[in-house]
Design a protein around this motif. Sequence first.
Motif, PDB file in Angstrom:
ATOM      1  N   ALA A  19     -42.065 -16.159  16.484  1.00 21.25           N
ATOM      2  CA  ALA A  19     -43.475 -15.763  16.331  1.00 21.25           C
ATOM      3  C   ALA A  19     -43.586 -14.304  15.910  1.00 21.25           C
ATOM      4  O   ALA A  19     -44.420 -13.944  15.072  1.00 21.25           O
ATOM      5  CB  ALA A  19     -44.236 -16.010  17.630  1.00 21.25           C
ATOM      6  N   ALA A  20     -42.729 -13.450  16.462  1.00 21.72           N
ATOM      7  CA  ALA A  20     -42.747 -12.034  16.093  1.00 21.72           C
ATOM      8  C   ALA A  20     -42.344 -11.840  14.636  1.00 21.72           C
ATOM      9  O   ALA A  20     -42.940 -11.025  13.917  1.00 21.72           O
ATOM     10  CB  ALA A  20     -41.813 -11.250  17.005  1.00 21.72           C
ATOM     11  N   ARG A  21     -41.334 -12.589  14.162  1.00 21.66           N
ATOM     12  CA  ARG A  21     -40.925 -12.500  12.757  1.00 21.66           C
ATOM     13  C   ARG A  21     -42.043 -12.971  11.833  1.00 21.66           C
ATOM     14  O   ARG A  21     -42.311 -12.353  10.802  1.00 21.66           O
ATOM     15  CB  ARG A  21     -39.665 -13.319  12.508  1.00 21.66           C
ATOM     16  CG  ARG A  21     -38.399 -12.657  12.982  1.00 21.66           C
ATOM     17  CD  ARG A  21     -37.150 -13.319  12.403  1.00 21.66           C
ATOM     18  NE  ARG A  21     -37.087 -14.762  12.579  1.00 21.66           N
ATOM     19  CZ  ARG A  21     -36.538 -15.384  13.600  1.00 21.66           C
ATOM     20  NH1 ARG A  21     -35.993 -14.682  14.571  1.00 21.66           N
ATOM     21  NH2 ARG A  21     -36.527 -16.696  13.664  1.00 21.66           N
ATOM     22  N   ILE A  22     -42.715 -14.044  12.213  1.00 25.48           N
ATOM     23  CA  ILE A  22     -43.824 -14.552  11.398  1.00 25.48           C
ATOM     24  C   ILE A  22     -44.954 -13.534  11.353  1.00 25.48           C
ATOM     25  O   ILE A  22     -45.513 -13.258  10.287  1.00 25.48           O
ATOM     26  CB  ILE A  22     -44.316 -15.916  11.937  1.00 25.48           C
ATOM     27  CG1 ILE A  22     -43.259 -16.986  11.680  1.00 25.48           C
ATOM     28  CG2 ILE A  22     -45.645 -16.305  11.306  1.00 25.48           C
ATOM     29  CD1 ILE A  22     -43.539 -18.307  12.352  1.00 25.48           C
ATOM     30  N   GLN A  23     -45.282 -12.959  12.501  1.00 29.46           N
ATOM     31  CA  GLN A  23     -46.342 -11.940  12.558  1.00 29.46           C
ATOM     32  C   GLN A  23     -45.986 -10.743  11.684  1.00 29.46           C
ATOM     33  O   GLN A  23     -46.819 -10.235  10.945  1.00 29.46           O
ATOM     34  CB  GLN A  23     -46.576 -11.492  13.999  1.00 29.46           C
ATOM     35  CG  GLN A  23     -47.662 -10.454  14.153  1.00 29.46           C
ATOM     36  CD  GLN A  23     -49.039 -10.992  13.792  1.00 29.46           C
ATOM     37  OE1 GLN A  23     -49.312 -12.162  13.971  1.00 29.46           O
ATOM     38  NE2 GLN A  23     -49.883 -10.140  13.279  1.00 29.46           N
ATOM     39  N   SER A  24     -44.744 -10.313  11.750  1.00 30.41           N
ATOM     40  CA  SER A  24     -44.283  -9.183  10.934  1.00 30.41           C
ATOM     41  C   SER A  24     -44.394  -9.524   9.449  1.00 30.41           C
ATOM     42  O   SER A  24     -44.832  -8.706   8.642  1.00 30.41           O
ATOM     43  CB  SER A  24     -42.841  -8.846  11.298  1.00 30.41           C
ATOM     44  OG  SER A  24     -42.343  -7.855  10.456  1.00 30.41           O
ATOM     45  N   SER A  25     -44.010 -10.740   9.096  1.00 30.56           N
ATOM     46  CA  SER A  25     -44.091 -11.180   7.703  1.00 30.56           C
ATOM     47  C   SER A  25     -45.538 -11.193   7.215  1.00 30.56           C
ATOM     48  O   SER A  25     -45.836 -10.751   6.106  1.00 30.56           O
ATOM     49  CB  SER A  25     -43.482 -12.571   7.572  1.00 30.56           C
ATOM     50  OG  SER A  25     -43.665 -13.063   6.275  1.00 30.56           O
ATOM     51  N   ILE A  26     -46.433 -11.662   8.046  1.00 23.82           N
ATOM     52  CA  ILE A  26     -47.858 -11.703   7.690  1.00 23.82           C
ATOM     53  C   ILE A  26     -48.392 -10.290   7.481  1.00 23.82           C
ATOM     54  O   ILE A  26     -49.108 -10.021   6.517  1.00 23.82           O
ATOM     55  CB  ILE A  26     -48.661 -12.446   8.780  1.00 23.82           C
ATOM     56  CG1 ILE A  26     -48.344 -13.943   8.737  1.00 23.82           C
ATOM     57  CG2 ILE A  26     -50.167 -12.218   8.601  1.00 23.82           C
ATOM     58  CD1 ILE A  26     -48.905 -14.718   9.906  1.00 23.82           C
TER      59      ILE A  26
END
Length: 102
Positions: A19-26
């Motif tokens: 979830a943190a990687r996805i948030q960072s990507s967004i």
Amino acid sequence: MPSRDIKRENRKEAKAEKAARIQSSIEKQLLVRECISLCTIEKQLLERLNDGTYNSAYKFSTSQYLSELQSDEEKRTLLKTNRQFSRKHKELEYEIDEDINR
């Protein structure tokens, strides 16, 4: 601590990391879009100025302004800024691709 509790904790940690990687990507994608939109707005405003859209809005000579803007110093500065923006844009796209592929 029972093994099922350990497994549960490990799954929770893995989900949180994902979830943190996805948030960072967004967030990176939003930053890229913001940079692109700012660059587009600046180009459109310069095109309008060159086309004479704002001739009556200013009390100074548009041709004089454009000649000052297009001086060698300004051209070098604009080219340098454009190269920096392009480099940063490519870096962010690369990071986004890496985040998505994890």
